[in-house]
Every structure is written in C-alpha cells, then in structure tokens.
Design a protein around this motif. Structure first.
Motif, mmCIF file in Angstrom:
data_model
loop_
_atom_site.group_PDB
_atom_site.id
_atom_site.type_symbol
_atom_site.label_atom_id
_atom_site.label_comp_id
_atom_site.label_asym_id
_atom_site.label_seq_id
_atom_site.Cartn_x
_atom_site.Cartn_y
_atom_site.Cartn_z
ATOM 1 N N CYS A 83 38.831 45.232 60.712
ATOM 2 C CA CYS A 83 38.669 45.578 59.305
ATOM 3 C C CYS A 83 39.384 46.902 59.047
ATOM 4 O O CYS A 83 39.787 47.597 59.979
ATOM 5 N N ASP A 102 35.547 37.367 55.730
ATOM 6 C CA ASP A 102 35.007 38.400 54.850
ATOM 7 C C ASP A 102 34.043 39.272 55.647
ATOM 8 O O ASP A 102 32.823 39.146 55.537
ATOM 9 N N GLN A 133 34.607 42.847 55.981
ATOM 10 C CA GLN A 133 34.697 44.272 55.652
ATOM 11 C C GLN A 133 33.285 44.786 55.374
ATOM 12 O O GLN A 133 32.581 44.251 54.512
ATOM 13 N N ASP A 192 29.825 46.290 54.192
ATOM 14 C CA ASP A 192 29.222 46.777 52.950
ATOM 15 C C ASP A 192 28.417 48.027 53.272
ATOM 16 O O ASP A 192 27.196 48.072 53.140
ATOM 17 N N ASN A 218 32.868 48.045 51.293
ATOM 18 C CA ASN A 218 33.701 46.925 50.837
ATOM 19 C C ASN A 218 35.115 47.386 50.474
ATOM 20 O O ASN A 218 35.713 46.910 49.498
ATOM 21 N N THR A 247 38.932 47.819 50.036
ATOM 22 C CA THR A 247 40.098 46.938 49.994
ATOM 23 C C THR A 247 41.351 47.801 49.932
ATOM 24 O O THR A 247 41.549 48.541 48.960
#
Length: 288
Positions: free
Chosen positions: A32, A156, A158, A160, A276, A278
């Motif tokens: 990640c 998914d 990444q 939190d 999260n 990006t």
C-alpha cells in the motif's frame, strides 16, 4: 516542464514461502502507499541528465532512474532527450521502495511525453528484472504481491487509519535480510485472508513480516521503534519490507500526531499518512 510525484510504499505483512535456486524468493505481501514522496521535474534537453537533491545518491548509470531511461530508449526509442531534476525525500535503503518508485515513474513519464501509449504490462516488461516491486508502482494501486512480488492482485487494502512511518537513520541490506530468514512454505494464515477478513486491531496477532526477526537481531533500534509505536497507541506496527523503516497504524488522529511529534523531536525522519490515502499519479505540465 512536467512535474509529478513518486510515492513510497509499505508492506502489510511479508511471508517468505520458498528460497529458489536462483537466490530469489517466493513471497506473499500486501503493498500500500504512503504520502512520503520524491518530486520530479522533467524538461526536454539536448541529452539525458539526472540531477538529485541528495548528493549521497549516485546519479550515474547504476541509478534506477537512469536504468529505466536507458531501457526505454534501448527497446522503444526516444524522439527527444530529457533532463530529470529530482527532489529526494524518501530515504534510501529504508524498505520503502523509493528507487523502484522512481524507476516506475520515469517509465510512465517517458510513455506520456513520447506518446508511445504502452500498457502497464509493456512498461513492466521493460525493467522487470530491476526491482521486484516495480510492477506495483507502475500499476499504482494497493494490492497483494505474490511470486517474486511482481505478480500484483489489486485489492482494497489501503488502511483506514493514520500511518506513521519512521526511518531509523541507517540502511538495511535486502540481501542480508533474505539470507538470514527461514522460509515457511505453509503459513497458518495467508496475508490476503488477514487483510481482507480480519479487523485491523487483530493484525498484530496474525500479520507477520518474516524478514523482521533477523533484521531486528542485528539492528535493535528497529525493534525499539516498533515497541515505541505500540506504546504510543498504534493498533499495528511492523518493519516495512527488508527494513529499515518501521510504521505504526493509528485509529485516532491526535494519537498519531502526538507520536509523530515525539519522533520528530528526536530527529528521526518521519512521515504521517492520512486514512484511505490515494496517491496522485498525475503528470502535469507546469508553466515556467
């Protein structure tokens, strides 16, 4: 001038499954992104030039940026030449993939500026042997790395949570880390299952980096930083890749910020990544 950012990674667990006759290893790991990044400024020029803000990093043909540039020119051909001016922020030899990230961005920049329209797989094929995590950086999405780490299954994963990454101030040898680890072909839990099915506060009991024990044995500060991150309130902490950086994931922002400030006051290079996260993989034309 074109500008872009080259982002670092951390490994969410790393299982060494098999030592191959070639000296490489079959692994499973979760990739990640973190916000730690190097800044690229690229101009057309009369010849290739690489300028780095960190004089301690060689800017010769052994640099992964140069290797990526030369591979693109050798196999695809360049209509123009470019000057790369890099502001280096990601520590070298830190388990954060800075060199591989730089190489991947170099290929993506050339692909865009030369309008060659190569696919991600085409770019990976150009420099597959230069770094096992380069395919992850070219694809640009979190995911599970298997095989040599080059087979990427986007997931998914990444976190939190707030990711605090701490560089202890020295490099860690990838070859030594793998050379002293003990492969386990049959781990009790797969990393994919842990990351996809278990809550983050369970990771400290299930999610392991097999390279961590032999590296910490030789570099006790890495283990001390990991312990401190837990003491500060991290729900999960581990060494990234083959080291030397350590990260902790925090559920609450004020706890993460307090930990960040504490390490920063001790003169450690640190980075704090928001939940999260990006990364911005854009390549932008800048008016100068």
């Amino acid at each position: 001038m074109w500008i872009a950012n080259s982002y670092a990674k951390i490994n969410l667990g790393l299982q060494v499954l098999e030592r191959l006759p070639t000296g490489y290893h079959n692994i499973e790991t979760g990739f990640c992104f973190i916000e730690w990044n190097d800044r690229f400024e690229v101009n057309r020029g009369e010849s290739y030039q690489l300028i780095l803000s960190d004089d301690s990093i060689p800017n010769d043909d052994n640099n992964l940026i140069s290797k990526a540039y030369n591979a693109f020119d050798r196999y695809i051909g360049l209509k123009n030449h470019y000057s790369f001016n890099i502001t280096k922020n990601i520590p070298a030899g830190a388990g954060l993939g800075g060199g591989s990230s730089n190489a991947a961005l170099t290929l993506r920049i050339l692909n865009k500026l030369e309008e060659t329209n190569l696919s991600d797989e085409d770019l990976v094929d150009l420099i597959r042997d230069l770094g096992a995590d380069i395919p992850f950086f070219i694809k640009g999405k979190p995911g599970l790395g298997t095989g040599l780490g080059q087979q990427i299954d986007p997931l998914d994963i990444q976190p939190d949570g707030w990711i605090l990454t701490v560089y202890p101030g020295f490099e860690s040898s990838t070859a030594d880390a793998y050379g002293h680890c003990e492969p386990n072909p049959n781990p009790e839990f797969s990393i994919k299952r842990i990351l996809m099915e278990e809550e983050m506060d369970e990771w400290q009991y299930l999610l392991q980096n097999d390279l961590e024990p032999p590296v910490i044995t030789r570099n006790h500060l890495i283990g001390n930083i990991k312990d401190q991150l837990y003491d500060f309130g991290a729900v999960y902490s581990a060494m990234s890749g083959s080291g030397s950086s350590v990260f902790g994931i925090f559920e609450q922002d004020f706890v993460a910020i307090q930990a960040y400030e504490s390490f920063h006051e001790l003169d450690f290079k640190t980075n704090l990544t928001k939940p999260n996260f990006t990364p911005d993989h854009g390549i932008y034309l800048k008016d100068v």
